[in-house]
Design a protein around this motif. Structure first.
Motif, mmCIF file in Angstrom:
data_model
loop_
_atom_site.group_PDB
_atom_site.id
_atom_site.type_symbol
_atom_site.label_atom_id
_atom_site.label_comp_id
_atom_site.label_asym_id
_atom_site.label_seq_id
_atom_site.Cartn_x
_atom_site.Cartn_y
_atom_site.Cartn_z
ATOM 1 N N HIS A 41 0.824 -1.216 0.000
ATOM 2 C CA HIS A 41 0.000 0.000 0.000
ATOM 3 C C HIS A 41 0.852 1.257 0.000
ATOM 4 O O HIS A 41 0.445 2.294 -0.515
ATOM 5 C CB HIS A 41 -0.992 -0.004 1.179
ATOM 6 C CG HIS A 41 -0.389 0.382 2.478
ATOM 7 N ND1 HIS A 41 0.388 -0.470 3.226
ATOM 8 C CD2 HIS A 41 -0.430 1.550 3.154
ATOM 9 C CE1 HIS A 41 0.792 0.156 4.318
ATOM 10 N NE2 HIS A 41 0.320 1.365 4.291
ATOM 11 N N ASP A 42 2.079 1.180 0.555
ATOM 12 C CA ASP A 42 2.948 2.353 0.605
ATOM 13 C C ASP A 42 3.921 2.427 -0.569
ATOM 14 O O ASP A 42 4.855 3.223 -0.553
ATOM 15 C CB ASP A 42 3.682 2.434 1.942
ATOM 16 C CG ASP A 42 4.457 1.179 2.290
ATOM 17 O OD1 ASP A 42 4.350 0.169 1.564
ATOM 18 O OD2 ASP A 42 5.174 1.204 3.305
ATOM 19 N N SER A 43 3.700 1.611 -1.591
ATOM 20 C CA SER A 43 4.474 1.670 -2.830
ATOM 21 C C SER A 43 3.561 2.132 -3.958
ATOM 22 O O SER A 43 2.343 1.998 -3.887
ATOM 23 C CB SER A 43 5.054 0.288 -3.161
ATOM 24 O OG SER A 43 5.936 -0.131 -2.143
ATOM 25 N N GLU A 44 4.177 2.670 -4.998
ATOM 26 C CA GLU A 44 3.431 3.232 -6.119
ATOM 27 C C GLU A 44 3.899 2.588 -7.414
ATOM 28 O O GLU A 44 4.912 1.911 -7.458
ATOM 29 C CB GLU A 44 3.712 4.735 -6.232
ATOM 30 C CG GLU A 44 3.539 5.518 -4.960
ATOM 31 C CD GLU A 44 4.191 6.874 -5.037
ATOM 32 O OE1 GLU A 44 3.686 7.737 -5.794
ATOM 33 O OE2 GLU A 44 5.216 7.082 -4.371
ATOM 34 N N GLY A 45 3.162 2.852 -8.473
ATOM 35 C CA GLY A 45 3.654 2.526 -9.792
ATOM 36 C C GLY A 45 2.947 1.388 -10.485
ATOM 37 O O GLY A 45 1.797 1.054 -10.187
#
Length: 178
Positions: A41-45
């Motif tokens: 959840h705390d990563s993007e892309g």
């Protein structure tokens, strides 16, 4: 069908959540597709979704060693020695990692602001690197950068195999194949 989603920060890699947190269902409207892999959840892309079980397995299963490339902002000015350690493989509590491709990077002009922003500390620099892995352990990038002394502040997956973000805005979807 194969779909690319630029998963925003704070979104869970599932379609439902009993606690009402943002999920893939808030962004992906095509029925019958499932994520081929995960992003915390705390990563993007880049997140790929498909309705093809065999394709999902090939994209997500670490035995197929699809390279995954991440743009990583770390706490501190990352050293050549730390990058060399990432390239050799890093010992973690669940065993050593495979060697990774790791190079210095700069914050790209195309990068969107994160909400909430990464904490800013005037006396501690941050730096960027590009890291490509061929395995997919739980929170692996974060554990690897911490193991070499540079905790991850921001993590953006920019490529999975031949598929890249290529200008896809956060929260937007692109159909790659039918």
């Amino acid at each position: 069908m194969l779909i690319a989603l630029n998963k925003p920060y704070g979104v869970l890699c599932q379609f439902t959540d009993e606690q009402g947190r943002p999920t893939l269902a808030d962004y992906v409207k095509q029925p019958g597709v499932y994520a081929a892999g995960r992003l915390d959840h705390d990563s993007e892309g880049l997140l790929l979704l498909t309705d093809d079980g065999r394709l999902q397995h090939r994209l997500a299963d670490p035995r197929h060693k699809q390279p995954k490339t991440y743009l990583v902002q770390v706490d501190g000015a990352i050293t050549d020695e730390a990058l060399a350690a990432l390239r050799r493989g890093v010992p973690l509590n669940d065993g050593p990692t495979l060697p990774a491709q790791a190079v210095h990077a700069t914050e790209p002009e195309w990068l969107w602001p994160r909400d909430p922003p990464v904490r800013f500390r005037r006396n501690i620099p941050t730096s960027w690197l590009t890291l490509t892995l061929r395995e997919g352990r739980n929170r692996q990038v974060r554990r690897m950068t911490a193991a070499v002394g540079f905790p991850t502040l921001r993590l953006i997956r920019v490529r999975i195999g031949e598929h890249a973000l290529d200008g896809l805005a956060p929260g937007h979807v692109r159909v790659l194949a039918r």
